[in-house]
Design a protein around this motif. Structure first.
Motif, short mmCIF file in Angstrom:
data_model
loop_
_atom_site.label_atom_id
_atom_site.label_comp_id
_atom_site.label_asym_id
_atom_site.label_seq_id
_atom_site.Cartn_x
_atom_site.Cartn_y
_atom_site.Cartn_z
N UNK A 98 15.35 26.30 21.74
CA UNK A 98 14.14 26.57 21.44
C UNK A 98 13.72 27.57 23.23
N UNK A 99 13.76 26.40 23.95
CA UNK A 99 13.15 26.17 25.54
C UNK A 99 14.47 26.95 26.26
N UNK A 100 15.46 28.08 25.87
CA UNK A 100 16.64 28.58 26.38
C UNK A 100 16.64 29.57 26.09
N UNK A 101 16.33 29.78 24.76
CA UNK A 101 16.82 31.40 24.60
C UNK A 101 14.70 31.56 24.46
N UNK A 102 13.95 31.12 24.03
CA UNK A 102 12.83 31.48 23.49
C UNK A 102 11.86 32.12 25.44
N UNK A 103 12.36 31.28 26.16
CA UNK A 103 11.72 30.83 27.80
C UNK A 103 11.99 31.43 28.35
#
Length: 337
Positions: A98-103
């Motif tokens: 999530x942190x890699x893709x979204x942020x």
């Protein structure tokens, strides 16, 4: 003309030679490379493979001086790596993706230590939670808001067709003592790691639990791509030492010496209860080999592809990503060769 050397002369000559060799050895000896590794939560036997690699001297054999830092949440652990204050952190697979893709977090998974989720839902036998639907309208405890536990909870709810907004989340420590909050009716249940679960079951055998298998890589090691590319040999040596520790634990016929050694070096709550700690260690070790012994520490491509598919299908990601861009097995493959 021959020259005979008496014993005194021979001894002096030999001593000088040995001293010279010893001095040369000290001159070429290299200092240990400092490495900082961050756990996502309080110390537990979830991190036994790293602890034992330190205690057994496997890291030192690889020329590493590893400092294991007691983390304050999966998100914080990853942030320390991004900030350059740590070389490697352990975090949840769903949280990392999530942190890699979204942020756009500048991180890459260099290994998967727990191939499946190490989390369980814990509740009281008086008001049992048996599946995702039972969580509707309830207050559930997680170790960190926005961290890997909450990410796993979100997947559980979506997979069960439960509106996530109908489940209140509060932060509670991932420790056996948190069961007291259930008994006090302050929460309906909480997510616990294997280590906490084992301790709770030892004290309260009738406690209700169910495993949370979300199909996502359970726990991964992340580094920044820049540090990984510039110092891949460091990560190879770290993973090689840990691989040795994992195999030593898996092959041990008696785990008590390993548990006691960890207990002397690290402040792990409850580790003096040897019987419970051995059970704890065995159950954690099962997550290391859940995809087969050939995949120890490996980012299994098929699992990562499925994880991206599941998370996108559940609406948990704002965009798509090529799964192979999320991980790199280069250091791991060299470490286990």
């Amino acid at each position: 003309m021959s020259h005979k050397m008496d014993r005194r002369q021979f001894g002096a000559s030999a001593g000088a030679s040995l001293a010279l060799l010893a001095g040369a050895g000290r001159a070429v000896a290299q200092p240990l490379r400092k490495v900082r590794f961050v756990t996502p939560f309080n110390f537990s036997l979830s991190y036994a493979s790293v602890f034992h690699a330190k205690v057994a001297g496997f890291f030192e054999q690889e020329g590493l001086d590893v400092e294991v830092i007691n983390g304050k949440g999966a998100t914080t652990a990853a942030q320390l790596v991004i900030a350059g204050q740590a070389d490697l952190a352990r975090t949840g697979g769903a949280n990392y993706i999530t942190s890699r893709v979204d942020a756009g977090a500048p991180l890459v998974s260099v290994a998967t230590i727990a191939q499946i989720s190490p989390f369980y839902m814990v509740s009281s036998p008086d008001s049992p939670l048996k599946d995702a639907k039972d969580l509707t309208g309830k207050t559930i405890g997680v170790a960190s808001l926005g961290g890997s536990m909450e990410g796993t909870l979100n997947l559980l709810l979506r997979g069960g067709g439960v509106d996530a907004s109908k489940v209140e989340r509060v932060r509670v420590p991932d420790v056996a003592a948190s069961y007291g909050l259930i008994q006090a009716k302050r929460i309906a249940g909480f997510m616990a790691s294997i280590s906490s679960l084992v301790k709770i079951k030892a004290a309260i055998p009738e406690v209700m639990t169910f495993p949370i298998d979300d199909g996502i890589p359970g726990q991964v090691y992340v580094a920044t791509p820049q540090a990984y590319a510039a110092n891949q040999d460091l990560y190879v040596r770290f993973l090689r030492a840990e691989y040795k520790a994992i195999n030593a634990i898996l092959k041990a016929t008696d785990l008590e010496p390993i548990v006691r050694g960890i207990g002397k070096a690290f402040e792990v709550p409850g580790i003096d209860d040897i019987k419970t700690s051995i059970s704890d260690l065995k159950q954690n070790a099962e997550t290391w080999t859940a995809k087969g012994p050939q995949n120890i520490l490996r980012n299994v491509p098929e699992q990562w592809a499925e994880a991206e598919k599941v998370m996108n299908g559940a609406g948990m990601l704002k965009g798509s990503v090529e799964p192979t861009a999320l991980y790199d097995n280069g250091a791991r493959d060299k470490a286990v060769a």
